[in-house]
Design a protein around this motif. Structure first.
Motif, PDB file in Angstrom:
ATOM      1  N   GLY A   1       0.737  -1.180  -0.106  1.00 38.49           N
ATOM      2  CA  GLY A   1       0.037  -0.146   0.091  1.00 38.49           C
ATOM      3  C   GLY A   1       0.947   1.181   0.067  1.00 38.49           C
ATOM      4  N   ASP A   2       2.198   1.070   0.960  1.00 35.19           N
ATOM      5  CA  ASP A   2       2.780   2.340   0.768  1.00 35.19           C
ATOM      6  C   ASP A   2       3.437   2.655  -0.555  1.00 35.19           C
ATOM      7  OD1 ASP A   2       2.171   2.999   3.399  1.00 35.19           O
ATOM      8  OD2 ASP A   2       4.174   1.853   4.189  1.00 35.19           O
ATOM      9  N   MET A   3       3.854   1.667  -1.194  1.00 32.42           N
ATOM     10  CA  MET A   3       4.454   1.637  -2.507  1.00 32.42           C
ATOM     11  C   MET A   3       3.430   2.207  -3.606  1.00 32.42           C
ATOM     12  SD  MET A   3       6.911  -1.995  -2.412  1.00 32.42           S
ATOM     13  CE  MET A   3       6.991  -1.940  -4.383  1.00 32.42           C
ATOM     14  N   GLU A   4       2.250   1.648  -3.683  1.00 31.75           N
ATOM     15  CA  GLU A   4       1.189   2.115  -4.454  1.00 31.75           C
ATOM     16  C   GLU A   4       0.969   3.654  -4.505  1.00 31.75           C
ATOM     17  OE1 GLU A   4      -2.191  -0.133  -3.841  1.00 31.75           O
ATOM     18  OE2 GLU A   4      -1.292  -1.961  -4.637  1.00 31.75           O
ATOM     19  N   GLU A   5       1.033   3.919  -2.844  1.00 31.09           N
ATOM     20  CA  GLU A   5       0.825   5.359  -2.641  1.00 31.09           C
ATOM     21  C   GLU A   5       1.938   6.425  -2.966  1.00 31.09           C
ATOM     22  OE1 GLU A   5       0.144   8.270   1.118  1.00 31.09           O
ATOM     23  OE2 GLU A   5      -0.454   6.155   1.377  1.00 31.09           O
ATOM     24  N   ALA A   6       3.245   5.993  -2.923  1.00 34.15           N
ATOM     25  CA  ALA A   6       4.472   6.592  -3.361  1.00 34.15           C
ATOM     26  C   ALA A   6       4.341   6.775  -5.000  1.00 34.15           C
ATOM     27  CB  ALA A   6       5.685   5.977  -2.793  1.00 34.15           C
ATOM     28  N   TRP A   7       4.184   5.567  -5.552  1.00 28.34           N
ATOM     29  CA  TRP A   7       4.097   5.577  -7.288  1.00 28.34           C
ATOM     30  C   TRP A   7       2.906   6.658  -7.512  1.00 28.34           C
ATOM     31  CZ3 TRP A   7       6.747   4.768 -11.070  1.00 28.34           C
ATOM     32  CH2 TRP A   7       6.619   4.517 -12.426  1.00 28.34           C
ATOM     33  N   LYS A   8       1.764   6.659  -7.190  1.00 24.61           N
ATOM     34  CA  LYS A   8       0.669   7.680  -7.409  1.00 24.61           C
ATOM     35  C   LYS A   8       1.169   8.923  -7.027  1.00 24.61           C
ATOM     36  CE  LYS A   8      -3.443   6.458  -6.094  1.00 24.61           C
ATOM     37  NZ  LYS A   8      -4.683   5.968  -5.272  1.00 24.61           N
ATOM     38  N   ASN A   9       1.831   9.273  -6.096  1.00 23.30           N
ATOM     39  CA  ASN A   9       2.156  10.672  -5.695  1.00 23.30           C
ATOM     40  C   ASN A   9       3.508  10.892  -6.940  1.00 23.30           C
ATOM     41  OD1 ASN A   9       2.477  13.057  -4.342  1.00 23.30           O
ATOM     42  ND2 ASN A   9       4.414  12.313  -3.416  1.00 23.30           N
ATOM     43  N   PHE A  10       4.393   9.912  -7.132  1.00 24.37           N
ATOM     44  CA  PHE A  10       5.454  10.459  -8.221  1.00 24.37           C
ATOM     45  C   PHE A  10       4.633  10.658  -9.641  1.00 24.37           C
ATOM     46  CE2 PHE A  10       8.447   8.401 -11.297  1.00 24.37           C
ATOM     47  CZ  PHE A  10       9.501   9.214 -11.116  1.00 24.37           C
ATOM     48  N   VAL A  11       3.408  10.082  -9.923  1.00 21.55           N
ATOM     49  CA  VAL A  11       2.944  10.188 -11.162  1.00 21.55           C
ATOM     50  C   VAL A  11       2.246  11.611 -11.108  1.00 21.55           C
ATOM     51  CG1 VAL A  11       1.436   9.326 -13.027  1.00 21.55           C
ATOM     52  CG2 VAL A  11       2.913   7.912 -11.877  1.00 21.55           C
ATOM     53  N   GLU A  12       1.293  11.667 -10.193  1.00 20.84           N
ATOM     54  CA  GLU A  12       0.601  12.881  -9.927  1.00 20.84           C
ATOM     55  C   GLU A  12       1.319  14.406  -9.870  1.00 20.84           C
ATOM     56  OE1 GLU A  12      -1.913  12.295  -6.620  1.00 20.84           O
ATOM     57  OE2 GLU A  12      -3.247  10.988  -7.497  1.00 20.84           O
ATOM     58  N   THR A  13       2.534  14.149  -9.227  1.00 18.75           N
ATOM     59  CA  THR A  13       3.490  15.436  -9.108  1.00 18.75           C
ATOM     60  C   THR A  13       4.329  15.893 -10.187  1.00 18.75           C
ATOM     61  OG1 THR A  13       4.978  14.005  -7.947  1.00 18.75           O
ATOM     62  CG2 THR A  13       3.386  15.285  -6.681  1.00 18.75           C
ATOM     63  N   GLY A  14       4.265  14.819 -11.101  1.00 16.64           N
ATOM     64  CA  GLY A  14       4.937  15.234 -12.642  1.00 16.64           C
ATOM     65  C   GLY A  14       6.438  14.943 -12.601  1.00 16.64           C
ATOM     66  N   GLN A  15       6.737  14.116 -11.300  1.00 17.26           N
ATOM     67  CA  GLN A  15       8.276  13.731 -11.386  1.00 17.26           C
ATOM     68  C   GLN A  15       8.543  12.777 -12.215  1.00 17.26           C
ATOM     69  OE1 GLN A  15       8.907  12.705  -7.340  1.00 17.26           O
ATOM     70  NE2 GLN A  15       7.934  14.457  -6.386  1.00 17.26           N
ATOM     71  N   CYS A  16       7.754  11.737 -12.515  1.00 17.31           N
ATOM     72  CA  CYS A  16       7.743  10.870 -13.713  1.00 17.31           C
ATOM     73  C   CYS A  16       8.561  11.559 -14.764  1.00 17.31           C
ATOM     74  CB  CYS A  16       7.044  10.036 -13.790  1.00 17.31           C
ATOM     75  SG  CYS A  16       5.226  10.710 -14.460  1.00 17.31           S
ATOM     76  N   TRP A  17       7.910  12.639 -15.127  1.00 13.12           N
ATOM     77  CA  TRP A  17       8.048  13.182 -16.384  1.00 13.12           C
ATOM     78  C   TRP A  17       9.422  14.028 -16.357  1.00 13.12           C
ATOM     79  CZ3 TRP A  17       5.591  11.135 -20.102  1.00 13.12           C
ATOM     80  CH2 TRP A  17       4.422  10.689 -20.029  1.00 13.12           C
ATOM     81  N   ALA A  18       9.564  14.403 -15.090  1.00 11.94           N
ATOM     82  CA  ALA A  18      11.006  14.944 -15.055  1.00 11.94           C
ATOM     83  C   ALA A  18      12.010  14.188 -15.043  1.00 11.94           C
ATOM     84  CB  ALA A  18      10.929  15.854 -13.623  1.00 11.94           C
TER      85      ALA A  18
ATOM     86  N   LEU B   1      11.943  11.319 -16.911  1.00 12.50           N
ATOM     87  CA  LEU B   1      12.061  10.940 -18.479  1.00 12.50           C
ATOM     88  C   LEU B   1      12.958  12.010 -18.985  1.00 12.50           C
ATOM     89  CD1 LEU B   1       8.734   9.151 -19.073  1.00 12.50           C
ATOM     90  CD2 LEU B   1      10.955   7.943 -18.820  1.00 12.50           C
ATOM     91  N   VAL B   2      12.708  13.380 -19.043  1.00 14.75           N
ATOM     92  CA  VAL B   2      13.251  14.503 -19.571  1.00 14.75           C
ATOM     93  C   VAL B   2      14.707  14.401 -19.175  1.00 14.75           C
ATOM     94  CG1 VAL B   2      13.318  16.985 -19.977  1.00 14.75           C
ATOM     95  CG2 VAL B   2      11.048  15.822 -20.016  1.00 14.75           C
ATOM     96  N   GLY B   3      14.887  14.048 -17.806  1.00 21.23           N
ATOM     97  CA  GLY B   3      16.389  14.056 -17.459  1.00 21.23           C
ATOM     98  C   GLY B   3      17.177  13.238 -18.221  1.00 21.23           C
ATOM     99  N   VAL B   4      16.503  12.033 -18.157  1.00 21.26           N
ATOM    100  CA  VAL B   4      17.329  10.814 -18.662  1.00 21.26           C
ATOM    101  C   VAL B   4      17.558  10.844 -20.110  1.00 21.26           C
ATOM    102  CG1 VAL B   4      17.036   8.312 -19.474  1.00 21.26           C
ATOM    103  CG2 VAL B   4      16.735   9.108 -17.161  1.00 21.26           C
ATOM    104  N   PHE B   5      16.547  11.927 -21.034  1.00 15.44           N
ATOM    105  CA  PHE B   5      16.833  11.969 -22.334  1.00 15.44           C
ATOM    106  C   PHE B   5      17.834  12.969 -22.692  1.00 15.44           C
ATOM    107  CE2 PHE B   5      15.589  14.613 -25.914  1.00 15.44           C
ATOM    108  CZ  PHE B   5      15.624  13.806 -27.132  1.00 15.44           C
ATOM    109  N   VAL B   6      17.719  13.929 -21.815  1.00 15.58           N
ATOM    110  CA  VAL B   6      18.713  15.275 -21.832  1.00 15.58           C
ATOM    111  C   VAL B   6      20.241  14.811 -21.533  1.00 15.58           C
ATOM    112  CG1 VAL B   6      19.360  17.502 -21.088  1.00 15.58           C
ATOM    113  CG2 VAL B   6      17.077  16.977 -21.683  1.00 15.58           C
ATOM    114  N   GLY B   7      20.141  13.971 -20.664  1.00 17.00           N
ATOM    115  CA  GLY B   7      21.542  13.553 -20.017  1.00 17.00           C
ATOM    116  C   GLY B   7      22.091  12.397 -21.200  1.00 17.00           C
ATOM    117  N   TYR B   8      21.270  11.701 -21.631  1.00 19.50           N
ATOM    118  CA  TYR B   8      21.735  10.747 -22.784  1.00 19.50           C
ATOM    119  C   TYR B   8      22.152  11.693 -23.969  1.00 19.50           C
ATOM    120  CZ  TYR B   8      22.122   6.886 -25.967  1.00 19.50           C
ATOM    121  OH  TYR B   8      22.413   6.067 -26.967  1.00 19.50           O
ATOM    122  N   ALA B   9      21.322  12.498 -24.517  1.00 13.81           N
ATOM    123  CA  ALA B   9      21.839  13.402 -25.472  1.00 13.81           C
ATOM    124  C   ALA B   9      23.058  14.436 -25.174  1.00 13.81           C
ATOM    125  CB  ALA B   9      20.892  14.571 -25.948  1.00 13.81           C
TER     126      ALA B   9
END
Length: 71
Positions: free
Chosen positions: A37-54, A56-64
């Protein structure tokens, strides 16, 4: 609601004629443990706050950037 409690334990011991040492141990006990339950809540918070997009963008920019500086 208190979900965990702090415990302090003091140990004192003597290692010789003039030395006296003391150790304090800090421990926690948890009353309600729901790891999935704690992992589900943390993942939901990770997605809702936009940290997942940050991430992905960071990985892409770093790789570039690595590709541009690697020769």
């Amino acid at each position: 609601m208190d979900l965990f409690h702090w415990h302090f334990v003091d140990f004192a011991f003597n290692l010789g004629d003039f030395s006296h040492h003391s150790i304090t141990i800090l421990a926690q006990t948890f009353d309600d443990v729901d790891l999935i339950g704690d992992m589900e809540e943390a993942w939901k918070n990770f997605v809702e706050t936009g940290q997942c997009w940050a991430l992905l963008v960071g990985v892409f920019v770093g790789y570039a950037f690595k590709g541009l500086t690697n020769y």
